[in-house]
Design a protein around this motif. Sequence first.
Motif, PDB file in Angstrom:
ATOM      1  N   THR A   1     -20.086  -0.367   4.853  1.00 27.06           N
ATOM      2  CA  THR A   1     -19.540  -0.839   6.151  1.00 27.06           C
ATOM      3  C   THR A   1     -18.581  -1.970   5.819  1.00 27.06           C
ATOM      4  O   THR A   1     -17.563  -2.398   6.120  1.00 27.06           O
ATOM      5  CB  THR A   1     -20.433  -1.129   7.317  1.00 27.06           C
ATOM      6  N   LEU A   2     -19.420  -3.046   4.921  1.00 27.38           N
ATOM      7  CA  LEU A   2     -18.582  -4.205   4.620  1.00 27.38           C
ATOM      8  C   LEU A   2     -17.381  -3.933   3.990  1.00 27.38           C
ATOM      9  O   LEU A   2     -16.368  -4.509   3.919  1.00 27.38           O
ATOM     10  CB  LEU A   2     -19.594  -4.930   3.547  1.00 27.38           C
ATOM     11  N   LYS A   3     -17.333  -2.777   3.122  1.00 24.77           N
ATOM     12  CA  LYS A   3     -16.506  -2.412   2.287  1.00 24.77           C
ATOM     13  C   LYS A   3     -15.137  -1.896   3.064  1.00 24.77           C
ATOM     14  O   LYS A   3     -13.959  -2.310   2.941  1.00 24.77           O
ATOM     15  CB  LYS A   3     -16.767  -1.330   1.272  1.00 24.77           C
ATOM     16  N   ASN A   4     -15.610  -1.002   3.884  1.00 27.72           N
ATOM     17  CA  ASN A   4     -14.540  -0.517   4.930  1.00 27.72           C
ATOM     18  C   ASN A   4     -13.847  -1.618   5.532  1.00 27.72           C
ATOM     19  O   ASN A   4     -12.600  -1.603   5.705  1.00 27.72           O
ATOM     20  CB  ASN A   4     -15.194   0.261   6.031  1.00 27.72           C
ATOM     21  N   ILE A   5     -14.318  -2.596   6.194  1.00 24.35           N
ATOM     22  CA  ILE A   5     -13.775  -3.766   7.007  1.00 24.35           C
ATOM     23  C   ILE A   5     -13.126  -4.746   6.030  1.00 24.35           C
ATOM     24  O   ILE A   5     -11.934  -5.117   6.416  1.00 24.35           O
ATOM     25  CB  ILE A   5     -14.850  -4.618   7.486  1.00 24.35           C
ATOM     26  N   CYS A   6     -13.699  -4.982   4.824  1.00 20.42           N
ATOM     27  CA  CYS A   6     -13.022  -5.934   3.992  1.00 20.42           C
ATOM     28  C   CYS A   6     -11.816  -5.406   3.157  1.00 20.42           C
ATOM     29  O   CYS A   6     -10.871  -6.126   2.899  1.00 20.42           O
ATOM     30  CB  CYS A   6     -13.713  -6.308   3.014  1.00 20.42           C
ATOM     31  N   GLU A   7     -11.716  -4.119   3.129  1.00 24.41           N
ATOM     32  CA  GLU A   7     -10.441  -3.381   2.510  1.00 24.41           C
ATOM     33  C   GLU A   7      -9.347  -3.330   3.471  1.00 24.41           C
ATOM     34  O   GLU A   7      -8.257  -3.752   2.929  1.00 24.41           O
ATOM     35  CB  GLU A   7     -10.799  -1.734   2.151  1.00 24.41           C
ATOM     36  N   THR A   8      -9.767  -3.417   4.772  1.00 21.02           N
ATOM     37  CA  THR A   8      -8.601  -3.717   5.757  1.00 21.02           C
ATOM     38  C   THR A   8      -8.073  -4.956   5.652  1.00 21.02           C
ATOM     39  O   THR A   8      -6.870  -5.393   5.721  1.00 21.02           O
ATOM     40  CB  THR A   8      -8.942  -3.327   6.987  1.00 21.02           C
ATOM     41  N   ILE A   9      -9.070  -6.075   5.474  1.00 20.00           N
ATOM     42  CA  ILE A   9      -8.812  -7.448   5.723  1.00 20.00           C
ATOM     43  C   ILE A   9      -7.919  -7.634   4.211  1.00 20.00           C
ATOM     44  O   ILE A   9      -6.890  -8.656   4.320  1.00 20.00           O
ATOM     45  CB  ILE A   9      -9.954  -8.155   5.618  1.00 20.00           C
ATOM     46  N   TYR A  10      -8.268  -7.137   3.244  1.00 19.36           N
ATOM     47  CA  TYR A  10      -7.464  -7.261   1.749  1.00 19.36           C
ATOM     48  C   TYR A  10      -6.356  -6.872   1.823  1.00 19.36           C
ATOM     49  O   TYR A  10      -5.299  -7.482   1.411  1.00 19.36           O
ATOM     50  CB  TYR A  10      -8.066  -6.542   0.935  1.00 19.36           C
ATOM     51  N   GLU A  11      -6.099  -5.845   2.595  1.00 21.08           N
ATOM     52  CA  GLU A  11      -4.525  -5.014   2.790  1.00 21.08           C
ATOM     53  C   GLU A  11      -3.673  -5.964   3.412  1.00 21.08           C
ATOM     54  O   GLU A  11      -2.501  -5.878   3.367  1.00 21.08           O
ATOM     55  CB  GLU A  11      -4.632  -3.687   3.233  1.00 21.08           C
ATOM     56  N   LYS A  12      -4.375  -6.674   4.424  1.00 19.07           N
ATOM     57  CA  LYS A  12      -3.369  -7.438   5.096  1.00 19.07           C
ATOM     58  C   LYS A  12      -3.519  -8.971   4.720  1.00 19.07           C
ATOM     59  O   LYS A  12      -2.877  -9.851   5.185  1.00 19.07           O
ATOM     60  CB  LYS A  12      -3.930  -7.722   6.638  1.00 19.07           C
ATOM     61  N   ARG A  13      -4.144  -9.111   3.495  1.00 24.48           N
ATOM     62  CA  ARG A  13      -4.161 -10.548   2.861  1.00 24.48           C
ATOM     63  C   ARG A  13      -4.773 -11.361   4.010  1.00 24.48           C
ATOM     64  O   ARG A  13      -3.985 -12.659   3.963  1.00 24.48           O
ATOM     65  CB  ARG A  13      -2.998 -10.706   2.222  1.00 24.48           C
TER      66      ARG A  13
END
Length: 860
Positions: A690-702
């Motif tokens: 779940t942490l990965k799913n959330i943070c991948e989106t955060i990373y893609e938006k920097r």
Amino acid sequence: MKTLNFIFKPDGFILDHVSTEETNEWIQKFQANKYEALYEWGFQPKPDKATPSAIFLHRVAELYVDTLTKNNELEVARDQTKIRVTEDIWQQLEKELPFSLGSEYINFDWTNHIFEELHRIFQQEIKEYPNSVKLYLAEKNQNLRIPERIFFHLVENKDDEYPFAFLATYATKDKDGIVRHMPLRYALEEYKGDRDRLVKLLSCLNQAAKTCELLSSLIERGELFHPLRFTSKEAYELLKHVEEIEACGILCRIPNWWRKKYANVSLTMKIGDKKPSLLGFDSLLSVKPEFSVDGVVLSGQEVKKLLMQSEGLAFLKGKWIEVNHEKLRRLLQNMEQQKQKEITMFEALRSTLKEDPDNGVTISNGQWFQQFLQDLRAPKKQIKTTYPKSLNATLRPYQEIGFAWLSQMNRCGFGACLADDMGLGKTIQVLSFLESFRLKHKQARALLIVPASLLGNWEKEAKQFTPKLSLYLMHGKPVSQLEKEFHENDAFLTITTYGMAIKLKALKEKTWDCLILDEAQAIKNPITKQTKAIKSLHANMRIIMTGTPIENDLSNLWSLFDFLNKGLLGSYQEFKAFAKRLDDNPQGYQKLKMMISPFILRRLKTDKTIIQDLPEKIEVEDYVTLSKQQTALYRNYIDDLEMKIKTLDGIERKGLILAALSKLKQICNHPDQYLGEQAYLAKHSGKFETLKNICETIYEKRERVLVFTQYKEIIPYLSKFLSEIFHQEGFVLHGSTPVKKRMEIVEKFQQENYVPYIVLSLKAAGTGLNLTEANHVIHFDRWWNPAVENQATDRAFRIGQNKNVMVHKLICKGTIEEKIDALIKSKTELSQQVIGSGKETWITELDNQELMNLLRLDVK
């Protein structure tokens, strides 16, 4: 230059993270001072093989330099020169806007801000520069030509015989130092005692005279120094040579209809003036060829009459029209070739990318089709669709619009991409649509495919918001058993994972009424086995959900649309060829966006119409499904505890219970934390997934995130895991972090250079830190005291924060975490004890049966 990539922000841009191995001169310059680097970059040629974001940003700087060097007051005004973004410049940039991170923030005001920053640098440098502006610009780029101080003005005149007026002017400073534009004859008076300066001012006229015979005769007869009246023939002669004259440094202020080619006759294929009988890709739309000039329709007979006139300018229907015999004959020939009377909506949408304006034919949407597409691109609340009364929730206005949009897309048979920003409630909008769909189609069946870590979240929210909607979780058992259950099950909604969807043949044997993909970036790569398996499923209606729809890699876009509306973007090879041409023809981005925009609903938290409807702090509870290993460990531990608890009392019993609470929390975090091992594989923990799913989106938006935990021992493993997601290391902060080091961490995190995360222990970071650069907070494990959690959240959500803060609370479904969370939210005396004390000793006072009911795992 491939490594030079940028992320656009509401207040400008930042350089994307670059590894130390991949550095060059320009990267170093942008790291040192981004606006000074951009200013210097604007004087350089377009970079080869650069990323779309780099090409666009260079284009912005290039247009600034172009605007600056076309200013005829530049040599006179120097640092007092005014520069602004015109609508023409913005319209030009808007057509070239690529699919890049943050490109949704780019608008007229954003562009104007960049121009202001670049102009500030010019003003600083030229103020201190001792020589002429011409020499300054030559040092920047030897190919630049500084504009002269002379202007040509051509305006329309209300005189049938002489319908145009002409005047030559020059820029000069008056006695107060203000720049004035004076008729050119005044220069003879101003410089009568300084022949050299007069010759220097007028020298560009001799060059311009070589490009235009009319201009040559005006100079020769001395008429250029006086106001003149022009016939349409004389005006046409001047207009034809405007580009050559301006190349000599003379700015021509001419009618807009010539500059924007509004005087050209064009042939437009107008598609869909009237509403078809049926709505969908197969709908037949009328095709009507039409001659026009600046929006005014001309008949074929009128065009033929123009052919009979001599070449030049003709005044027809209140418009000046260029009479060019060769162009007009070609248009009439193209008109004869356009015999098609109807076209399908699918072909009409595809024609946008096939349009070839070089042959003189453009494509436009008729009155009905244009409004239809506009309503899909920007749906409004007026859509006559109300969400079902059986929905156990009140939708926000923008969520009502999203529900209505999904319903409209279904009626049309279109695939839909719900791409709202994280935290705007994509799940509730889709559940609303499914509930409405279920009520209208009793025998319908829907399939939802999600990452494994989101199974619990969907189950929880479906039961909460759509309690009458039957669902079947197709997961967690052998494939053969699941397929047997599937054939025996008549639930409206089947939920499974991407991993299971590849294995379950039964899913492919059915044509689903609706197929939904959550976190649809799982099929962004068109060549993976998973993507191909998902695309082989059959469905009448398709929906994808993603918070980061399309960014730099256009193959991702093709893959999503190949699932949603197959064939709309052509074959993979056709689309690759189109994408390859974008470097040299960036205006193709606008065509592509116009084509796909009806099928993507994207709302941002920064949107003013959305902000009014949102709390500044958005709290989301993410219900996590335990992995198989976590489930086994949890149950085994409870079984052992149940045996031991029966033989103990007093302090020993209390100590065992408090230890059990900590152990169960550790199992919920990751099995390796409980076992004391060091592998920490993500697949073994639902929370890590779940942490990965959330943070991948955060990373893609920097964007940036604070991750809180109460366990110091898991912090380094969380940091290592996050560094893999963000492709760079962030910071960690806990009780052993020295005060000086803490201050350094805060300072670096708050700076512009991208630091993606800090992992913090809840106690050490509860107070005293200002971390407003983060707009995401994740509580990895629960403290079970809302006051303590809120205090930690307020490290980001405090004075100085100018963004909406997203707060995620990870809760393992069916475990002690979910049960105590429910207690905290209840109004009972017990919850007051929990909230008031922040301690867990109250649990030790429960009898054995109450205790085991609280601790036991409630999952199937």
